[in-house]
Design an enzyme around this catalytic site. Structure first.
Site, PDB file in Angstrom:
ATOM      1  N   GLU A 102     -58.479   4.487  -5.233  1.00  0.00           N
ATOM      2  CA  GLU A 102     -58.876   3.143  -5.537  1.00  0.00           C
ATOM      3  C   GLU A 102     -60.202   3.075  -6.677  1.00  0.00           C
ATOM      4  OE1 GLU A 102     -58.119   0.532  -3.624  1.00  0.00           O
ATOM      5  OE2 GLU A 102     -57.163   1.582  -2.061  1.00  0.00           O
ATOM      6  N   ASP A 127     -42.951  -8.353   6.518  1.00  0.00           N
ATOM      7  CA  ASP A 127     -44.468  -8.563   6.504  1.00  0.00           C
ATOM      8  C   ASP A 127     -44.799  -8.595   5.085  1.00  0.00           C
ATOM      9  OD1 ASP A 127     -46.903  -8.614   7.734  1.00  0.00           O
ATOM     10  OD2 ASP A 127     -47.441  -6.528   6.721  1.00  0.00           O
TER      11      ASP A 127
END
Length: 179
Positions: A102, A127
């Site tokens: 991240e 999804d």
């Protein structure tokens, strides 16, 4: 599905078991078998999002490193999460915890994050399309047709990833998959 040489080669890694079954059953080569395995899911997601199928393929390719970085459960089984979708507080389905990178204040940081897990690729594609189309954050990515940069920038502006170069990376992969 576009069909350049990079498309079949890289995506084959995603779906090797299903591709092998299709090849044997129908006498197809790996690229043709791959199209059969993915075609319905990719086309449905692309239609729901209003984008070219090659953009959906490129997004999966970027997020999974062409199948080399699939999100796996602790036991090694596949989560089928090709799009790197995290399991937020609202997610009540299966999950897989994995080490990921991240970006915090522009710096890459390794951390364990919880990701959504599915029973098959069909669930993952459905999804993915639902998440993007039902979330106003990603409105800029929707209905961008084959414009890879617009799609990628729309995802980046919506916060799909923390990588500051995400839009450029996705657009670059999309250009390779459309060749």
């Amino acid at each position: 599905l576009g069909g350049g040489p990079g498309l079949g080669h890289g995506l084959r890694l995603f779906f090797q078991p299903a591709v092998a079954v299709q090849q044997v059953a129908l006498g197809l080569g790996p690229e043709q078998a791959l199209v059969l395995v993915l075609a319905v899911e990719v086309l449905q997601a692309a239609a729901q999002l209003g984008v070219s199928p090659h953009l959906v393929v490129a997004h999966a390719a970027l997020e999974s490193g062409w199948g080399k970085r699939n999100i796996r459960h602790r036991d090694g089984s596949d989560s089928y999460n090709l799009f790197g979708i995290k399991a937020g507080k609202e997610w009540t389905g299966k999950t897989a915890d994995v080490l990921t990178t991240e970006y915090v204040n522009g710096k890459a940081v390794k951390k364990v994050e919880r990701f959504r897990a599915y029973d098959n690729y069909g669930e993952a594609f459905a999804d993915y399309a639902r998440l993007l189309s039902n979330n106003n954050r990603y409105a800029g990515a929707l209905n961008t047709g084959s414009n890879a940069l617009a799609f990628a920038r729309g995802l980046a502006r919506g916060g799909y990833a923390t990588d500051p170069a995400y839009a450029e990376k996705l657009a670059s992969v999309a250009q390779r998959t459309s060749a």
